[in-house]
Design an enzyme around this catalytic site. Structure first.
Site, PDB file in Angstrom:
ATOM      1  N   LYS A  30       0.836  -1.206   0.000  1.00  0.00           N
ATOM      2  CA  LYS A  30       0.000   0.000   0.000  1.00  0.00           C
ATOM      3  C   LYS A  30       0.868   1.253   0.000  1.00  0.00           C
ATOM      4  CE  LYS A  30      -1.667   1.522   4.068  1.00  0.00           C
ATOM      5  NZ  LYS A  30      -1.254   2.926   4.279  1.00  0.00           N
ATOM      6  N   ASN A  31       1.890   1.267   0.851  1.00  0.00           N
ATOM      7  CA  ASN A  31       2.686   2.491   0.987  1.00  0.00           C
ATOM      8  C   ASN A  31       3.627   2.741  -0.186  1.00  0.00           C
ATOM      9  OD1 ASN A  31       1.388   3.001   3.346  1.00  0.00           O
ATOM     10  ND2 ASN A  31       3.156   2.629   4.689  1.00  0.00           N
TER      11      ASN A  31
ATOM     12  N   ARG B 206      -4.654  10.492   5.249  1.00  0.00           N
ATOM     13  CA  ARG B 206      -3.583  11.494   5.320  1.00  0.00           C
ATOM     14  C   ARG B 206      -2.674  11.455   4.102  1.00  0.00           C
ATOM     15  NH1 ARG B 206      -1.656  13.854   9.388  1.00  0.00           N
ATOM     16  NH2 ARG B 206       0.347  13.615   8.367  1.00  0.00           N
TER      17      ARG B 206
ATOM     18  N   ASP C 142       5.478   0.596  11.923  1.00  0.00           N
ATOM     19  CA  ASP C 142       4.266  -0.082  11.465  1.00  0.00           C
ATOM     20  C   ASP C 142       4.206  -1.554  11.900  1.00  0.00           C
ATOM     21  OD1 ASP C 142       3.435   2.256  10.337  1.00  0.00           O
ATOM     22  OD2 ASP C 142       3.740   1.663   8.258  1.00  0.00           O
TER      23      ASP C 142
ATOM     24  N   CYS D  70      -4.021  12.523  13.859  1.00  0.00           N
ATOM     25  CA  CYS D  70      -4.711  11.248  13.714  1.00  0.00           C
ATOM     26  C   CYS D  70      -4.466  10.452  14.975  1.00  0.00           C
ATOM     27  CB  CYS D  70      -4.246  10.502  12.472  1.00  0.00           C
ATOM     28  SG  CYS D  70      -2.583   9.889  12.619  1.00  0.00           S
TER      29      CYS D  70
ATOM     30  N   ARG E 130      -8.452  -0.392   5.393  1.00  0.00           N
ATOM     31  CA  ARG E 130      -7.650   0.629   4.711  1.00  0.00           C
ATOM     32  C   ARG E 130      -6.357   0.037   4.164  1.00  0.00           C
ATOM     33  NH1 ARG E 130      -5.630   4.532   8.379  1.00  0.00           N
ATOM     34  NH2 ARG E 130      -4.325   4.753   6.549  1.00  0.00           N
TER      35      ARG E 130
ATOM     36  N   LEU F 295       8.872   7.188  16.722  1.00  0.00           N
ATOM     37  CA  LEU F 295       8.387   7.995  15.595  1.00  0.00           C
ATOM     38  C   LEU F 295       7.077   8.721  15.876  1.00  0.00           C
ATOM     39  CD1 LEU F 295       9.322   5.920  12.440  1.00  0.00           C
ATOM     40  CD2 LEU F 295      10.490   7.824  13.473  1.00  0.00           C
TER      41      LEU F 295
ATOM     42  N   ARG G  51       1.381  14.364  13.583  1.00  0.00           N
ATOM     43  CA  ARG G  51       1.715  14.200  12.164  1.00  0.00           C
ATOM     44  C   ARG G  51       1.622  15.487  11.333  1.00  0.00           C
ATOM     45  NH1 ARG G  51      -0.365   8.375  10.254  1.00  0.00           N
ATOM     46  NH2 ARG G  51       1.451   8.526   8.909  1.00  0.00           N
ATOM     47  N   PRO G  52       2.479  16.452  11.642  1.00  0.00           N
ATOM     48  CA  PRO G  52       2.478  17.690  10.863  1.00  0.00           C
ATOM     49  C   PRO G  52       3.034  17.478   9.454  1.00  0.00           C
ATOM     50  CG  PRO G  52       4.299  17.676  12.421  1.00  0.00           C
ATOM     51  CD  PRO G  52       3.524  16.418  12.661  1.00  0.00           C
ATOM     52  N   ILE G  53       2.883  18.504   8.592  1.00  0.00           N
ATOM     53  CA  ILE G  53       3.472  18.430   7.247  1.00  0.00           C
ATOM     54  C   ILE G  53       4.432  19.604   7.020  1.00  0.00           C
ATOM     55  CG2 ILE G  53       1.644  17.072   6.117  1.00  0.00           C
ATOM     56  CD1 ILE G  53       0.688  19.885   4.978  1.00  0.00           C
ATOM     57  N   ASP G  54       4.910  20.187   8.127  1.00  0.00           N
ATOM     58  CA  ASP G  54       5.777  21.364   8.016  1.00  0.00           C
ATOM     59  C   ASP G  54       7.017  21.108   7.149  1.00  0.00           C
ATOM     60  OD1 ASP G  54       6.324  19.611  10.236  1.00  0.00           O
ATOM     61  OD2 ASP G  54       7.897  20.996  10.861  1.00  0.00           O
ATOM     62  N   LEU G  55       7.544  19.892   7.218  1.00  0.00           N
ATOM     63  CA  LEU G  55       8.779  19.612   6.457  1.00  0.00           C
ATOM     64  C   LEU G  55       8.499  19.586   4.950  1.00  0.00           C
ATOM     65  CD1 LEU G  55      10.237  16.840   8.798  1.00  0.00           C
ATOM     66  CD2 LEU G  55      10.848  19.256   8.739  1.00  0.00           C
TER      67      LEU G  55
END
Ligand code: UD1
Length: 420
Positions: free
Chosen positions: A22-23, A92, A307, A116, A399, A329, A121-125
């Site tokens: 999936k990933n 996400r 995971d 979540c 999912r 993480l 889980r930011p997306i700043d990077l």
């Protein structure tokens, strides 16, 4: 709503075929936004997240034909550039369209994913890196507005932290950018490596594939001719089935896997006493009389994957002695602990550290899935619990695990999907 009902203590055996990752499939489907041709992808896992991303692409204007394990995508007519909250909130990984859409269209709007169950889980990077490539980013009303009218420019990106989807987003953005992009501290996950390989096979010059320093030479906004490709096997699904055989103390063979992607997982299982036969695309796990306790720290690839943390926690309840799991993480990725405790597990939590004392006898109960991997840990525990375990809210499992209950049934588990 569906739930899974498991009668514990049955034995597993035989073979199970592992689905595509999936990933890996998610960024590679997003990558089709960089294509000028119809792209055929095979070995796509039949899971909800894939359908969600295809729905998002369709909303943007893509057309596709999709059967169970393959998809043919045409992105030649992009008519919208907005990834709406309605879709992003359900997955996400929708953020993966940000880099390619911006690079191609010169602007886009993507809903902020928000937190979540497993943490902030930011997306700043992602955003900082795109700004370094010349994008103007504003955040308003819960959306990221990104603009780079004349296209993105190559830059030297140094990620403060290793981020998997952040690396994928910048690789895709860099593939269409003007000039050379260097990514330092890039993620090295096999899924990121496959993204690089597919782009390289499509004519993008990428150096350092598989290392933490990538150099990508952009196409000056020329769309790419992408050849058909097959998604790599899912190492997390494979690891989950290895844990299923380990916890029930049975022999099981996984087919269509990449043992070289599972070295840290196999290494931990070996420390616990399990043994293996491997070929290039199969793994057989053999049981051990006594399961030894272990110490696990989750880190970026090639170290132990976050995971797989929840599944190993279920397994550690059957180890003779005290195991320690440190989650590095995601700050909140221990939601399965209280559910495992409901089944009788002896687990103590102290911030990032979980201490699991075994062997404990587990007893079936009603438990609640909280996220994708936590759900599979509860199923594993149910396999060895006395009596009946019912795992609720299994939409999390749908999912990311293809046909979990039918695959488990085919190797001997007593499990069925029922409706509340
Ligand atoms: C991906 C995987 C997910 C896996 C995770 C870690 C996909 C679709 N998902 O998630 O299954 O659990 O990698 O292996 O591939 N971070 C920031 N700022 C950012 C981005 C990340 O602080 O802009 C932090 C995160 O909060 C986390 C760490 O970096 O603490 C790693 O996150 P990241 O690698 O980005 O995870 P995902 O790509 O979301």
């Amino acid at each position: 709503m569906d739930y899974l009902q498991i009668q514990g203590l049955s034995h597993l055996g035989g073979e199970v075929i592992i689905s595509g990752a999936k990933n890996a499939a998610l960024p590679l489907i997003a990558m089709t936004l960089l294509a000028k041709n119809n792209v055929t992808i095979t070995n796509i896992p039949d899971v909800k997240d894939i359908k969600t991303l295809l729905k998002l692409l369709e909303h943007l204007g893509a057309t596709f034909t999709h059967d169970e394990h393959s998809v043919n995508i045409n992105t030649s007519h992009i008519i919208h550039t907005k990834a709406t909250y309605e879709i992003v909130k359900t997955m996400r990984a929708s953020i993966l369209v940000l880099g390619p859409l911006l690079a191609r269209e010169g602007h886009c709007e993507v809903s902020l994913p928000g937190g979540c169950a497993i943490g902030q889980r930011p997306i700043d990077l992602h955003l900082k890196a795109l700004e370094m490539m010349g994008a103007k980013i504003t955040i308003h009303g819960g959306y990221v507005y990104a603009e780079a009218k004349d296209g993105l420019k190559g830059a030297h990106i140094i990620f403060d932290k290793i981020t998997v989807t952040g690396t994928a987003n910048i690789i895709m953005a860099a593939a269409l950018a003007h000039g050379k992009t260097t990514i330092t501290n890039a993620a090295r996950e096999p899924e990121v490596v496959q993204l690089c390989e597919v782009l390289r096979n499509s004519g993008v010059n990428i150096e350092g594939v598989g290392t933490s320093e990538l150099v990508i030479y952009g196409s000056d906004r020329r769309l790419l001719e992408i050849s058909p490709f097959e998604i790599i096997p899912d190492r997390i699904e494979a690891g989950t089935y290895l844990c299923a055989a380990a916890i029930t103390k049975d022999t099981l063979t996984l087919e269509k896997v990449r043992p070289d992607h599972l070295e840290s997982v196999i290494g931990k299982l070996e420390e616990m006493g399990f043994s293996f036969d491997t070929s290039t695309d199969s793994i057989t796990i053999h049981p051990t009389e006594v399961i030894k306790p272990v110490s696990i720290v989750t880190q970026e690839y090639p170290a132990f994957p976050t995971d797989m943390q929840a599944q190993f926690m279920a397994l550690c309840t059957q180890a003779e002695g005290t195991s320690i799991i440190e989650e590095r993480l995601f700050e909140n990725r221990f939601m399965h602990v209280s559910e495992l405790q409901r089944l009788g597990a002896d687990i103590k939590l102290n911030a990032k550290l979980a201490t699991i004392t075994g062997t404990t006898e587990l007893n079936g109960a009603d438990v609640m899935a909280t996220d994708l991997r936590a759900s599979s840990a509860l199923v594993l525990a149910g396999l060895i619990a006395n009596g009946t375990t019912r795992v609720h809210r299994i939409y999390h499992l749908d999912r990311g695990y293809e046909k979990l209950e039918s695959k488990l049934k085919s190797i001997g588990a007593d499990i069925e999907r029922l409706s509340e």
